[in-house]
Design a protein around this motif. Sequence first.
Motif, PDB file in Angstrom:
ATOM      1  N   LYS A  38       0.758  -1.150   0.070  1.00 31.60           N
ATOM      2  CA  LYS A  38      -0.049  -0.085   0.060  1.00 31.60           C
ATOM      3  C   LYS A  38       0.781   1.224   0.035  1.00 31.60           C
ATOM      4  O   LYS A  38       0.565   2.092  -0.684  1.00 31.60           O
ATOM      5  N   ASP A  39       1.950   1.086   0.596  1.00 32.58           N
ATOM      6  CA  ASP A  39       2.888   2.587   0.786  1.00 32.58           C
ATOM      7  C   ASP A  39       3.399   2.462  -0.672  1.00 32.58           C
ATOM      8  O   ASP A  39       3.429   3.569  -1.150  1.00 32.58           O
ATOM      9  N   ILE A  40       3.748   1.612  -1.368  1.00 32.04           N
ATOM     10  CA  ILE A  40       4.222   1.798  -2.708  1.00 32.04           C
ATOM     11  C   ILE A  40       3.394   2.280  -3.801  1.00 32.04           C
ATOM     12  O   ILE A  40       3.616   3.154  -4.610  1.00 32.04           O
ATOM     13  N   ASP A  41       2.268   1.592  -3.502  1.00 32.83           N
ATOM     14  CA  ASP A  41       1.184   2.090  -4.289  1.00 32.83           C
ATOM     15  C   ASP A  41       0.529   3.827  -4.101  1.00 32.83           C
ATOM     16  O   ASP A  41       0.612   4.393  -5.065  1.00 32.83           O
ATOM     17  N   LEU A  42       0.731   4.126  -2.906  1.00 30.29           N
ATOM     18  CA  LEU A  42       0.488   5.395  -2.545  1.00 30.29           C
ATOM     19  C   LEU A  42       1.459   6.378  -3.107  1.00 30.29           C
ATOM     20  O   LEU A  42       1.268   7.608  -3.691  1.00 30.29           O
ATOM     21  N   ASN A  86      14.128  15.755  -1.950  1.00 32.25           N
ATOM     22  CA  ASN A  86      13.423  14.791  -1.205  1.00 32.25           C
ATOM     23  C   ASN A  86      11.846  14.702  -1.882  1.00 32.25           C
ATOM     24  O   ASN A  86      11.286  15.843  -2.160  1.00 32.25           O
ATOM     25  N   ILE A  87      11.032  13.253  -1.763  1.00 37.23           N
ATOM     26  CA  ILE A  87       9.934  13.292  -2.107  1.00 37.23           C
ATOM     27  C   ILE A  87       8.958  12.935  -0.855  1.00 37.23           C
ATOM     28  O   ILE A  87       9.492  12.375  -0.090  1.00 37.23           O
ATOM     29  N   TYR A  88       8.097  13.384  -0.694  1.00 39.40           N
ATOM     30  CA  TYR A  88       7.001  13.025   0.292  1.00 39.40           C
ATOM     31  C   TYR A  88       5.733  12.437  -0.152  1.00 39.40           C
ATOM     32  O   TYR A  88       5.252  12.947  -1.361  1.00 39.40           O
ATOM     33  N   TYR A  89       5.097  11.500   0.709  1.00 36.20           N
ATOM     34  CA  TYR A  89       3.729  10.950   0.079  1.00 36.20           C
ATOM     35  C   TYR A  89       3.062  10.547   1.523  1.00 36.20           C
ATOM     36  O   TYR A  89       3.669  10.619   2.334  1.00 36.20           O
TER      37      TYR A  89
END
Length: 93
Positions: free
Chosen positions: A19-23, A38-41
Amino acid sequence: MFKQYRRKQIAELRSVTQKDIDLYKARTDNKNISNASNIYYEDENHNYISISSEDIKAGSPKLGDMIARNPKNHKDQWLVAKEYFNDNFEELI
């Protein structure tokens, strides 16, 4: 100049999930992230997780990576690559 330090507190981490990867993919699809430092999700609990550009270049987030959080501020979270985690952490029993 960098110096070596030993950690003196307990770290809180959890596994990266599919789910983390999908988000993450939903957040970054069709966006130019090549110049980002940096990237934030946002995860399912509305926490923002930071991933460094070096980890992104290495293919993270991926299964086996971990998410760390600041024990004093649970909203402060970041990715820890699997290799770094394996070299530097062990679970408390």
